[in-house]
Design an enzyme around this catalytic site. Structure first.
Site: not given
Ligand SMILES: [Zn+2]
Length: 730
Positions: A598, A611
């Site tokens: 990501s 995350y």
């Protein structure tokens, strides 16, 4: 001898006059063909052809003309539709004989024979574009309205026996004649024409080493006759069944099913590597009781060496299979590997010698010399083909050849086609031309791509993207039903293909759906074992599975969910790579791994501590794995930003929370899709390109990184984020 519909024991009698009576004459031919093709004891996949001579109205003159409708080149009787049949003016077809007769040199395998194939196009009725097959003259020159040419096991068993001519007489009396082996073509049509002229009472002919052709003036009568003749041969053979002494009796004991699976899971990647050093192959396991009885038998080695008989068969099975003499009860797995390596090497040398000995000055260049059928006592038959359908056809053909040998050896002695004849089919210019006409192979043809996270979002889009490039796609997801749903979509689009063989999961099509938990090694190992049994190995792995845990109102993430985030996003991809590695190393072939990370791995952001940290770790995992898995496996990262569409990370609650956080106006009555679009648009406005990112955008890059287009890139992270300057890697 006539047999009633309910008395057939050896074939399935399927004709339903009620259904047939609804159809026009051409559809009745299609119907008859589908019924015949539905039973492999009647004809093999892609094998045989059928015809009807039908009075039609000529579109040019409005006159009634006689038209031969005959199964065209390519296709398969079981699945044939009307468009698979060629339609030719009978009158013009018969006139072609004058051209043939005028040739100074004629006969089987002469130039004029092959030239005649191109002439059939001049006889086309009503601009039908379907190309005619080389068997067209067989149908044209038999003066009866309906003709079936089949490759039935029982009749080929007679036709491939040493004393085939006298056996034909014994089984069929004067009703059916016999013609010796001759390569199909114009001349064989004339041979049959002459046979019928000499013996007008004939109802059919056994074709030496090849099959059966028979005819009638009514289509149902033709179908009934075809089944009756096949049944008669099968009953005759059954009378000589040798029981336990079949194939000389058993030499080895089969392993039980669990043991077979265990050995095959270890063996197949190694074996795939051995046969795939020139071209990658997809495998199919066929280990029915009857196949096992053959591979375990005393006579397997001798019979395997004789090769197959029916000309259709060995275009796929090659001149002969590789039989490996391994004792599953006494000898080790390592010894099996050694025997396979030396066996394959000897097979290639043999194949090269066969090519050199049989080639003509104008023969096409030698094709891949690796075996396509491998027989191993205790385990069964393993077939290889350029894709799953081809490999299933190959497995089917050799298992049918086993049944032919079973019959022949019961009533007489089996004989294969002479080597030169086999070569002249395998390297026939007409076959070569057919191969050349095929479109070039797609980028991921011959490859097995495992997409983990394929149940939704980017993973699902990626599964579709790689399938478009010819990949066999393994759809994996924690949610097995979602994985299966994606696999079903792909199978619906690309079709199951035509082959019918394969045991268990190995009978699969171009896609399978499997459940797996990336945080559990056992779960991943079991998943990869299924993949190996289905296709023989793996080539590319793409991981899109991931987890995002939203913080609570205080911006906190519970400790347990921190661990879970790291488990799924970091430890998971490592476990996948580690399990795939065993297969990649066994295959010794290049592969690729793509891990979805990501842009958050590079951009710290308030509220997604766990995350973002996990994705930063995943970025570095990409680099570590690139080093670990070199030189064979390239590892790259794919870093999306805020792909809202189709993602199961963006629940309605999370979308609303984000809209509130970013002060984007919305109404509770709006649908989730509308809210997601709002959020996606908001995100897009923060990027340089100002366009929302879709799963397809990510899928494209996941595909490219798995393709040869990036074959010199490894250890890199690719952002697909619309341009976020703060995420530029430094
Ligand atoms: Zn044939």
């Amino acid at each position: 001898m006539s047999i009633k519909a309910n008395e057939f024991l050896q074939v399935n009698y399927l004709w339903d006059e009620e259904a047939a009576s609804q159809l026009d004459p051409v559809e009745r031919l299609r119907y008859r063909s589908n019924l015949l093709g539905a039973d492999q004891r009647i004809t093999n996949t892609g094998g045989g052809n059928t015809s009807s001579k039908i009075i039609m109205t000529d579109p040019l003159t409005g006159q009634e003309v006689d038209v031969l409708w005959v199964k065209g080149s390519g296709g398969d009787l079981r699945t044939a539709k009307k468009e698979n049949f060629a339609s030719l003016y009978m009158e013009k077809l018969l006139e072609l004989q004058n051209i043939y007769d005028r040739a100074p040199v004629k006969g089987v395998k002469t130039e004029i024979e092959d030239e005649m194939v191109a002439m059939y196009r001049h006889t086309t009725y009503n601009l039908n574009p379907r190309a005619s097959s080389i068997d067209t003259p067989l149908h044209a020159f038999i003066p009866h309205r309906h003709v079936d040419h089949m490759h039935p096991i029982s009749v080929i068993a007679i036709a491939a026996s040493k004393d085939q001519e006298s056996l034909t007489q014994e089984v069929f009396g004067d009703e059916v004649g016999w013609v010796p082996w001759q390569r199909p073509g114009f001349d064989l049509g004339l041979v049959m024409q002459a046979a019928v002229e000499q013996n007008p009472q004939l109802k059919g002919l056994v074709m030496g080493q090849h099959g059966l052709i028979n005819w009638a003036d009514d289509d149902k009568a033709c179908y009934d006759l075809t089944l009756t003749l096949i049944e008669r041969a099968a009953r005759f053979i059954a009378g000589f069944d040798k029981g336990a002494q079949t194939f000389g009796g058993q030499k080895y004991q089969a392993l039980d099913q669990d043991q077979r699976r265990e050995v095959l899971v270890r063996l197949l990647p190694q074996l795939r590597g051995m046969v795939s050093q020139e071209n990658r192959f997809i495998g199919t396991i066929h280990d029915t009781e009857r196949v096992l009885q053959f591979v375990n038998s005393q006579d397997a080695a001798r019979l395997a060496e004789l090769g197959t008989s029916c000309p259709d068969h060995f275009l796929r099975t090659k001149i002969k299979p590789l039989y490996v003499d391994w004792d599953p009860a006494q000898q080790s797995f390592e010894l099996l590997l050694e025997k396979l390596a030396s066996g394959i090497s000897a097979y290639r040398s043999d194949y090269i010698a066969y090519y050199e000995a049989c080639k003509h000055p104008d023969s096409p260049p030698m094709r891949d010399p690796n075996p396509t059928v491998i027989l191993i006592p205790g385990l069964g038959l393993i077939a290889w083909g350029k894709n799953k359908s081809e490999s299933r056809v190959t497995a089917e053909f050799y298992s049918l050849a086993i049944e032919v040998m079973r019959g022949s050896e019961a009533v007489s002695a089996y004989q294969g086609l002479p080597r030169q004849e086999a070569f002249d089919i395998e390297y026939w210019q007409l076959e070569e031309a057919k191969l050349r006409r095929q479109p070039p192979e797609k980028e991921l043809a011959r490859s097995v791509v495992v997409v983990i996270g394929a149940g939704s979002g980017i993973g699902k889009a990626t599964a579709h993207r790689v399938a478009r490039e010819g990949a066999h796609v393994v759809c994996v997801d924690l949610d097995q039903d979602a994985a299966q749903a994606t696999a079903d979509e792909l199978t619906k689009i690309y079709g199951m293909g035509i082959g019918v063989a394969g045991t268990g999961i190995s009978a699969c099509g171009p896609a399978i759906g499997l459940g797996a938990d990336v945080t559990q090694r056992d779960s991943l190992r079991a998943m990869f074992a299924q993949v190996v049994l289905a296709y023989g190995g793996i080539d590319n792995v793409i991981i899109t599975a991931g987890i995002y845990v939203a913080p609570d109102r205080e911006g906190q993430i519970p400790d347990k969910l921190w661990t879970k985030t790291l488990d799924v996003n970091v430890f998971g991809p490592f476990l996948v790579a580690d399990e795939a590695r065993r297969i990649w190393e066994a295959q010794d072939l290049p592969g690729t791994l793509v891990i979805t990370t990501s842009v958050n791995g590079a951009v710290p952001k308030k509220g997604s501590l766990a995350y973002d940290s996990s994705k930063a770790a995943a970025n570095h995992l990409v680099r570590e794995l690139a080093v670990e898995l070199a030189p064979h496996v390239r590892v790259n990262g794919l870093a999306p930003a805020t792909v809202v569409e189709g993602s199961n990370m963006f629940s309605r609650e999370r979308v609303i929370a984000s809209l509130v956080k970013y002060q984007v106006a919305f109404d509770e009555s709006e649908t989730t899709d509308q809210l997601q679009n709002k959020l996606a648009d908001f995100y897009a406005q923060r990027t340089l390109i100002k366009t929302p990112i879709s799963p397809d955008d990510l899928a494209e890059v996941a595909y490219l990184l798995s393709s040869s287009k990036f074959h010199k890139t490894t250890g890199q992270i690719f952002s697909v984020d619309g341009g976020l300057p703060e995420a530029f890697l430094r």
